[in-house]
Design an enzyme around this catalytic site. Structure first.
Site, mmCIF file in Angstrom:
data_model
loop_
_atom_site.group_PDB
_atom_site.id
_atom_site.type_symbol
_atom_site.label_atom_id
_atom_site.label_comp_id
_atom_site.label_asym_id
_atom_site.label_seq_id
_atom_site.Cartn_x
_atom_site.Cartn_y
_atom_site.Cartn_z
ATOM 1 N N ASP A 97 0.860 -1.191 0.000
ATOM 2 C CA ASP A 97 0.000 0.000 0.000
ATOM 3 C C ASP A 97 0.899 1.245 0.000
ATOM 4 O O ASP A 97 1.867 1.324 0.748
ATOM 5 C CB ASP A 97 -0.900 -0.018 1.245
ATOM 6 C CG ASP A 97 -2.020 0.992 1.154
ATOM 7 O OD1 ASP A 97 -3.189 0.587 1.181
ATOM 8 O OD2 ASP A 97 -1.734 2.217 1.050
ATOM 9 N N ILE A 98 0.569 2.187 -0.848
ATOM 10 C CA ILE A 98 1.403 3.377 -1.033
ATOM 11 C C ILE A 98 1.340 4.322 0.183
ATOM 12 O O ILE A 98 2.234 5.128 0.399
ATOM 13 C CB ILE A 98 0.983 4.132 -2.336
ATOM 14 C CG1 ILE A 98 2.116 4.975 -2.868
ATOM 15 C CG2 ILE A 98 -0.274 4.952 -2.137
ATOM 16 C CD1 ILE A 98 3.220 4.205 -3.475
ATOM 17 N N HIS A 119 -10.287 -5.259 -2.545
ATOM 18 C CA HIS A 119 -8.915 -5.417 -2.058
ATOM 19 C C HIS A 119 -8.903 -5.840 -0.603
ATOM 20 O O HIS A 119 -9.711 -5.390 0.197
ATOM 21 C CB HIS A 119 -8.086 -4.141 -2.257
ATOM 22 C CG HIS A 119 -8.710 -2.877 -1.755
ATOM 23 N ND1 HIS A 119 -9.720 -2.212 -2.415
ATOM 24 C CD2 HIS A 119 -8.454 -2.137 -0.651
ATOM 25 C CE1 HIS A 119 -10.048 -1.115 -1.756
ATOM 26 N NE2 HIS A 119 -9.304 -1.060 -0.664
ATOM 27 N N HIS A 137 -6.718 -5.771 2.720
ATOM 28 C CA HIS A 137 -5.587 -5.151 3.406
ATOM 29 C C HIS A 137 -4.963 -6.176 4.340
ATOM 30 O O HIS A 137 -5.673 -6.768 5.175
ATOM 31 C CB HIS A 137 -6.054 -3.978 4.284
ATOM 32 C CG HIS A 137 -6.628 -2.802 3.567
ATOM 33 N ND1 HIS A 137 -5.884 -1.688 3.227
ATOM 34 C CD2 HIS A 137 -7.893 -2.526 3.152
ATOM 35 C CE1 HIS A 137 -6.659 -0.786 2.639
ATOM 36 N NE2 HIS A 137 -7.886 -1.272 2.575
HETATM 37 P P1 5GP Z 1 -9.711 2.165 0.357
HETATM 38 O O1 5GP Z 1 -10.589 1.890 -0.817
HETATM 39 O O2 5GP Z 1 -9.332 0.895 1.109
HETATM 40 O O3 5GP Z 1 -10.212 3.266 1.223
HETATM 41 O O4 5GP Z 1 -8.329 2.751 -0.194
HETATM 42 C C1 5GP Z 1 -7.536 2.068 -1.077
HETATM 43 C C2 5GP Z 1 -6.177 1.768 -0.520
HETATM 44 O O5 5GP Z 1 -5.321 1.709 -1.636
HETATM 45 C C3 5GP Z 1 -5.601 2.824 0.440
HETATM 46 O O6 5GP Z 1 -5.025 2.169 1.564
HETATM 47 C C4 5GP Z 1 -4.577 3.550 -0.407
HETATM 48 O O7 5GP Z 1 -3.451 3.987 0.335
HETATM 49 C C5 5GP Z 1 -4.188 2.504 -1.422
HETATM 50 N N1 5GP Z 1 -3.859 3.081 -2.721
HETATM 51 C C6 5GP Z 1 -4.568 4.007 -3.404
HETATM 52 N N2 5GP Z 1 -3.969 4.301 -4.558
HETATM 53 C C7 5GP Z 1 -2.851 3.533 -4.614
HETATM 54 C C8 5GP Z 1 -1.817 3.393 -5.583
HETATM 55 O O8 5GP Z 1 -1.785 4.043 -6.624
HETATM 56 N N3 5GP Z 1 -0.826 2.517 -5.288
HETATM 57 C C9 5GP Z 1 -0.819 1.777 -4.141
HETATM 58 N N4 5GP Z 1 0.203 0.924 -3.956
HETATM 59 N N5 5GP Z 1 -1.776 1.883 -3.208
HETATM 60 C C10 5GP Z 1 -2.779 2.757 -3.439
#
Ligand code: 5GP
Length: 130
Positions: free
Chosen positions: A29-30, A93, A95
């Site tokens: 995760d980035i 996804h 985590h």
């Molecule tokens: P959520 O949908 O779970 O709120 O957020 C998506 C997750 O993906 C977050 O934890 C965010 O940091 C991660 N994320 C979003 N964009 C990217 C990306 O471009 N690259 C990576 N590696 N992680 C990402």
């Protein structure tokens, strides 16, 4: 639905890749809650986890288990937490988060690692895949 994760799957956006098979991808995760915070995703564009077919759901869980075991071997932690949560990216996804304190899974606390550290971490986790 296409999202930023589709671009990562297609290699159009880089990621710190940990594991990949025909149907799944795991990458760091980035914006991690903790060092080693990893996302496991199906390659099919499905928004919500429970919309996956039974077979694809089970396959994602097995893939995530494999990655979690490698993560546990790599990053010092008490447990690997698993969470399916969030509203930002409309692509299912999982985590996986190395857990040392409950605040590691509140998504309020974030840690920063430089690109070299992220790259090294992804490599070490990948090397620990069974
Ligand atoms: P959520 O949908 O779970 O709120 O957020 C998506 C997750 O993906 C977050 O934890 C965010 O940091 C991660 N994320 C979003 N964009 C990217 C990306 O471009 N690259 C990576 N590696 N992680 C990402």
């Amino acid at each position: 639905m296409a999202s930023i994760f589709s671009k990562i799957i297609a290699g159009e956006i880089p990621c710190y890749r940990i594991a990949e098979d025909e149907k799944h991808l795991a990458f760091l995760d980035i914006n991690p809650n903790a060092e080693g915070h990893t996302l496991c995703i199906p390659k099919t564009e499905v928004d919500q986890l429970f919309d996956l077919s039974k077979e694809d759901y089970a396959a994602l869980m097995l893939f995530s288990r494999k990655v979690a075991q490698a993560l546990k071997k790599t990053v010092p932690c008490q447990r690997i937490a698993m969470s399916v949560i969030g509203l930002e990216v409309p692509h299912a996804h999982v985590h996986l988060i190395p857990l040392n304190a409950m605040e590691d899974v509140t998504f309020g606390k974030k840690v920063q690692l430089d690109p070299m550290a992220m790259q090294g971490l992804a490599k070490r986790i990948a090397e620990n895949l069974a």
